[in-house]
Design an enzyme around this catalytic site. Structure first.
Site, PDB file in Angstrom:
ATOM      1  N   TYR A 171      43.233  53.988  46.294  1.00  0.00           N
ATOM      2  CA  TYR A 171      42.273  53.248  47.131  1.00  0.00           C
ATOM      3  C   TYR A 171      41.399  54.216  47.928  1.00  0.00           C
ATOM      4  CZ  TYR A 171      40.819  49.650  50.543  1.00  0.00           C
ATOM      5  OH  TYR A 171      40.107  48.789  51.347  1.00  0.00           O
ATOM      6  N   SER A 195      35.562  51.660  53.705  1.00  0.00           N
ATOM      7  CA  SER A 195      36.872  51.491  54.344  1.00  0.00           C
ATOM      8  C   SER A 195      37.151  52.647  55.303  1.00  0.00           C
ATOM      9  CB  SER A 195      37.953  51.483  53.249  1.00  0.00           C
ATOM     10  OG  SER A 195      39.231  51.769  53.765  1.00  0.00           O
TER      11      SER A 195
END
Ligand code: NAP
Ligand code: GCO
Length: 267
Positions: A161, A148
């Site tokens: 996250y 990501s």
């Protein structure tokens, strides 16, 4: 097909994409099928798996779907054994399954933090270690971890996250380091901001009909001046899943429209 182009083919390969009933996983598995692979996917319940199988069928793809939670170690080992029995030994693994919780860190419970880490980081660890022994026996393997922007950058409300995706970048490098001698390549794909259900809240049209502030922010931060689509990730994923990338290892390929290179358009 020329022998050079053949390097990008996935003919005769078996690919497992986790959490691939829809979204990015579905797009990647569909691309693998178009490149010649047999596609296998899992999701956390039968309804999601059935929905996924129907969607693949509609796309002309005969996918094998199984119910499995990537955090369930026994379940994952049973899944891999079942795939090996019913389909064959997995050549390509994409650790795609993942969640996000957008909560200010000081308001996030430890249980919420742990849940994100469990799915986004422990899950890829568990599934990777379940497939590696057969890849070693077979003499080759491809593992692709879906990282990501948050493998490199932080932002408000995504502490768990970002910690998970940062860890996933380093797990990618460690699998490369530990198993490269077995002709196993482990790389990451770092998508930018992609229009999927996971980011739908960030693109919601406001009550006054205007675009979400975060939507406008991402457009300004992206040289391509658009959100990515799952299809933007298909070519890079086929490359990393194919023999064309046999000397690429431990790398995270950012497919972000240029976000990481750009300071952002002046407001
Ligand atoms: P998504 O639309 O939320 O899909 C996530 C998929 O993972 C769903 O099919 C979900 O199944 C499945 N899943 C969740 N927990 C699972 C578990 N414990 N075991 C098995 N499957 C599980 O997400 P996405 O946008 O396609 O993202 C896919 C991956 O790309 C994620 O790792 C995400 O972090 C990453 N990523 C996304 C973006 C983006 O902008 N969208 C950017 C960078 C990275 P259920 O729906 O049944 O829960
Ligand atoms: C967020 C988004 C991002 C994307 C993606 C960016 O809330 O910032 O969900 O985290 O999902 O990971 O690469």
């Amino acid at each position: 097909m020329s022998s050079f182009v053949q390097n990008f083919s996935l003919e005769g390969k078996i690919a497992l994409v986790t959490g691939a009933s829809y979204g990015i996983g579905f797009a990647l598995a569909s691309a693998f099928a178009k490149a010649g692979a047999k596609v296998v996917f899992n999701d956390i319940n039968q309804a999601a798996v059935d929905k996924g199988i129907a969607a693949y069928k509609e796309a002309g793809i005969d996918a094998h779907g199984y119910v499995c939670d990537v955090t369930d170690e026994d379940g994952v080992y049973a899944l891999v054994a079942q795939i090996e029995k019913e389909v064959g030994v997995i050549d390509i693994l994409v650790n795609n399954a993942g969640i996000i919780k957008r909560i200010p860190m000081h308001e996030m419970t430890a249980a919420e933090f742990r849940q994100v880490i469990d799915i986004d980081l422990n899950g890829p660890f568990i599934v990777s270690k379940a497939v590696i022994p057969s890849m070693i026996k077979k003499g080759h393997g491809k593992i692709i971890n879906i990282c990501s922007m948050m493998s490199e950058l932080g932002r408000e409300t995504v502490s768990a996250y970002a910690a998970a995706k940062g860890g996933l970048k380093m797990l990618t490098r460690n699998i490369c380091s530990e198993y490269g001698e077995h002709n196993i390549q482990c790389n990451g794909i770092g998508p930018g901001y992609i229009a999927t259900p996971q980011t739908a809240p960030l693109r919601e049209i406001q009550a006054d009909g205007s675009r979400h502030p975060f939507d406008k922010f991402i457009i300004a931060k992206t040289p391509a001046a658009r959100w990515g689509t799952p299809e933007d990730l298909q070519g890079p994923a086929v490359f990393l899943a194919s023999e064309a990338s046999n000397f690429v290892n431990g790398h995270v390929l950012y497919v972000d429209g240029g976000i990481l290179a750009y300071i952002g358009k002046q407001p």
